[in-house]
Design a protein around this motif. Structure first.
Motif, mmCIF file in Angstrom:
data_model
loop_
_atom_site.group_PDB
_atom_site.id
_atom_site.type_symbol
_atom_site.label_atom_id
_atom_site.label_comp_id
_atom_site.label_asym_id
_atom_site.label_seq_id
_atom_site.Cartn_x
_atom_site.Cartn_y
_atom_site.Cartn_z
ATOM 1 N N LEU A 126 37.350 39.610 32.694
ATOM 2 C CA LEU A 126 36.467 40.410 33.541
ATOM 3 C C LEU A 126 36.695 40.090 35.014
ATOM 4 O O LEU A 126 36.672 38.922 35.415
ATOM 5 C CB LEU A 126 35.001 40.122 33.192
ATOM 6 C CG LEU A 126 34.573 40.392 31.748
ATOM 7 C CD1 LEU A 126 33.106 39.994 31.554
ATOM 8 C CD2 LEU A 126 34.772 41.859 31.382
ATOM 9 N N GLY A 127 36.885 41.134 35.834
ATOM 10 C CA GLY A 127 37.136 40.946 37.253
ATOM 11 C C GLY A 127 38.507 40.337 37.470
ATOM 12 O O GLY A 127 38.660 39.324 38.149
ATOM 13 N N LEU A 174 39.733 50.329 34.625
ATOM 14 C CA LEU A 174 38.762 50.350 35.716
ATOM 15 C C LEU A 174 37.358 50.343 35.127
ATOM 16 O O LEU A 174 36.965 51.270 34.411
ATOM 17 C CB LEU A 174 38.972 51.604 36.572
ATOM 18 C CG LEU A 174 38.093 51.739 37.814
ATOM 19 C CD1 LEU A 174 38.438 50.662 38.842
ATOM 20 C CD2 LEU A 174 38.259 53.126 38.436
ATOM 21 N N ALA A 175 36.590 49.300 35.407
ATOM 22 C CA ALA A 175 35.230 49.198 34.882
ATOM 23 C C ALA A 175 34.486 48.085 35.605
ATOM 24 O O ALA A 175 35.107 47.182 36.182
ATOM 25 C CB ALA A 175 35.229 48.930 33.375
ATOM 26 N N HIS A 176 33.171 48.158 35.564
ATOM 27 C CA HIS A 176 32.335 47.108 36.133
ATOM 28 C C HIS A 176 31.871 46.194 35.008
ATOM 29 O O HIS A 176 31.097 46.601 34.145
ATOM 30 C CB HIS A 176 31.142 47.708 36.867
ATOM 31 C CG HIS A 176 30.268 46.674 37.520
ATOM 32 N ND1 HIS A 176 30.756 45.720 38.380
ATOM 33 C CD2 HIS A 176 28.931 46.451 37.426
ATOM 34 C CE1 HIS A 176 29.761 44.955 38.804
ATOM 35 N NE2 HIS A 176 28.648 45.371 38.237
ATOM 36 N N TRP A 177 32.390 44.984 35.011
ATOM 37 C CA TRP A 177 32.099 43.997 33.973
ATOM 38 C C TRP A 177 32.286 44.585 32.568
ATOM 39 O O TRP A 177 33.344 45.082 32.255
ATOM 40 C CB TRP A 177 30.716 43.397 34.176
ATOM 41 C CG TRP A 177 30.537 42.704 35.496
ATOM 42 C CD1 TRP A 177 29.465 42.748 36.315
ATOM 43 C CD2 TRP A 177 31.469 41.837 36.170
ATOM 44 N NE1 TRP A 177 29.656 41.998 37.456
ATOM 45 C CE2 TRP A 177 30.891 41.427 37.390
ATOM 46 C CE3 TRP A 177 32.766 41.385 35.869
ATOM 47 C CZ2 TRP A 177 31.536 40.579 38.296
ATOM 48 C CZ3 TRP A 177 33.413 40.543 36.775
ATOM 49 C CH2 TRP A 177 32.790 40.142 37.964
ATOM 50 N N LEU A 178 31.252 44.628 31.742
ATOM 51 C CA LEU A 178 31.430 45.018 30.344
ATOM 52 C C LEU A 178 31.092 46.486 30.072
ATOM 53 O O LEU A 178 30.998 46.885 28.903
ATOM 54 C CB LEU A 178 30.591 44.105 29.445
ATOM 55 C CG LEU A 178 31.185 42.694 29.315
ATOM 56 C CD1 LEU A 178 30.100 41.655 29.097
ATOM 57 C CD2 LEU A 178 32.208 42.647 28.199
ATOM 58 N N PRO A 192 34.145 35.223 38.018
ATOM 59 C CA PRO A 192 33.438 36.247 38.806
ATOM 60 C C PRO A 192 33.047 35.721 40.183
ATOM 61 O O PRO A 192 33.212 34.531 40.481
ATOM 62 C CB PRO A 192 32.190 36.489 37.950
ATOM 63 C CG PRO A 192 31.889 35.122 37.398
ATOM 64 C CD PRO A 192 33.238 34.477 37.135
ATOM 65 N N PRO A 193 32.522 36.590 41.039
ATOM 66 C CA PRO A 193 31.954 36.106 42.307
ATOM 67 C C PRO A 193 30.811 35.141 42.011
ATOM 68 O O PRO A 193 30.001 35.393 41.116
ATOM 69 C CB PRO A 193 31.439 37.386 42.968
ATOM 70 C CG PRO A 193 32.205 38.504 42.313
ATOM 71 C CD PRO A 193 32.423 38.053 40.908
ATOM 72 N N ILE A 226 26.927 39.106 33.299
ATOM 73 C CA ILE A 226 27.952 38.914 32.273
ATOM 74 C C ILE A 226 27.379 38.205 31.054
ATOM 75 O O ILE A 226 27.628 38.611 29.907
ATOM 76 C CB ILE A 226 29.134 38.112 32.860
ATOM 77 C CG1 ILE A 226 29.867 38.949 33.903
ATOM 78 C CG2 ILE A 226 30.104 37.688 31.750
ATOM 79 C CD1 ILE A 226 30.876 38.159 34.713
ATOM 80 N N ILE A 227 26.613 37.156 31.286
ATOM 81 C CA ILE A 227 26.030 36.404 30.166
ATOM 82 C C ILE A 227 25.078 37.276 29.362
ATOM 83 O O ILE A 227 25.070 37.244 28.125
ATOM 84 C CB ILE A 227 25.321 35.136 30.688
ATOM 85 C CG1 ILE A 227 26.362 34.153 31.240
ATOM 86 C CG2 ILE A 227 24.500 34.481 29.590
ATOM 87 C CD1 ILE A 227 25.759 32.979 31.988
#
Length: 290
Positions: A126-127, A174-178, A192-193, A226-227
């Motif tokens: 992810l990311g 291309l996606a935001h996290w999950l 991740p940030p 994410i968690i």
């Protein structure tokens, strides 16, 4: 060379100056001994100007990796520029842990057709940024089914270019996290940030994408997201491994435990700081399996 002495006199780190000069001369980073052997050589005016320009950019804070156009990670030469973060050596701790995890996973083949094809564990990065983690995993374990996402189309362009050049099979999306991620994943891994929005260290990182660095007032916004979302996408017994700040270990482990993860633990980086934490999603009970 006089050019190196002048660069150091201006305040440039010696190694940085050597790498930039080798780059200007079209020579490899491993040829620092060549510089010593040609210490009295005179540079042509054009190369003097090019080197001086690179030195000024470095003195202004631009990362050496951007100036050179590449950075090695896990032994892989990755193209990097201002569209992605510069891969850090400490992130190799996350790769090492991920490889330990996937080496314990056995994926049963459901059909004869599946047995004929390699069915390694499914891994999602992810990311992904430059693709560093995903490409390192694909390189180290070719049987893995590695996918990677990023919400930045520019970052994905860099990652795809690296994969093509290295000949490594990674499915980039291309996606935001999950968002839109499949279920049944055996491993989710992410750097991740995790820097707080007002952290003074961000000033020194001004040339790198802020969206890949900062994550809310305490730096935990993306880690929380994410968690919270991962259990819906992990296979029973699947793992979630995360990089985080040196002072966020307790908070991240608490979030993992609260979400229901088992075997929550952490790993230290090269400096001995706990910088990666993760946990295993519970396996199905015997009644569920039957």
């Amino acid at each position: 060379m006089q050019a190196l002495m002048q660069a150091q006199a201006q305040g440039l780190d010696r190694l940085d100056a050597q790498l930039l000069l080798l780059h200007t001369l079209g020579r490899g980073e491993s040829e620092r001994a060549w510089l010593l052997a040609h210490d009295t050589d005179t540079l042509p005016d054009q190369q003097v100007s090019a080197f001086a320009a690179l030195c000024q950019r470095r003195l202004a804070g631009e990362p050496v990796a951007y100036l050179l156009g590449h950075k090695e990670f896990w032994g892989l030469p990755l193209t990097v520029d201002a569209r992605v973060l510069v891969p850090r050596p400490d992130t190799e701790t996350l790769v090492e842990w991920a490889l330990e995890v996937v080496d314990t996973i056995r994926v049963p083949a459901a059909t004869d057709a599946d047995r004929a094809a390699a069915r390694g564990p499914q891994v999602l990065d992810l990311g992904t940024g430059s693709g560093a983690i995903a490409l390192a995993l694909a390189h180290a374990r070719p049987a893995l089914r590695v996918a990677a996402v990023d919400r930045s189309a520019d970052a994905l362009a860099v990652a795809r270019g690296n994969a093509t050049r290295l000949g490594l099979a990674v499915d980039f999306r291309l996606a935001h996290w999950l968002d839109g991620a499949p279920t049944g994943l055996h491993l989710i891994v992410s750097n991740p940030p995790y820097i707080a929005d007002q952290d003074p260290h961000l000033v020194a990182l001004a040339y790198e994408p802020r969206s890949a660095l900062a994550a809310g007032p305490d730096g935990l916004d993306d880690l929380r997201a994410i968690i919270a979302a991962s259990p819906d996408h992990l296979a029973p017994g699947g793992w979630l491994l995360l990089e985080h700040g040196w002072d966020q270990t307790e908070a991240v482990r608490g979030l993992l435990a609260q979400a229901g993860f088992e075997q929550v633990q952490s790993r230290a980086d090269l400096a001995g700081h706990l910088r990666c934490s993760g946990g295993r999603w519970p396996s199905q009970s015997l009644s569920e399996q039957g």
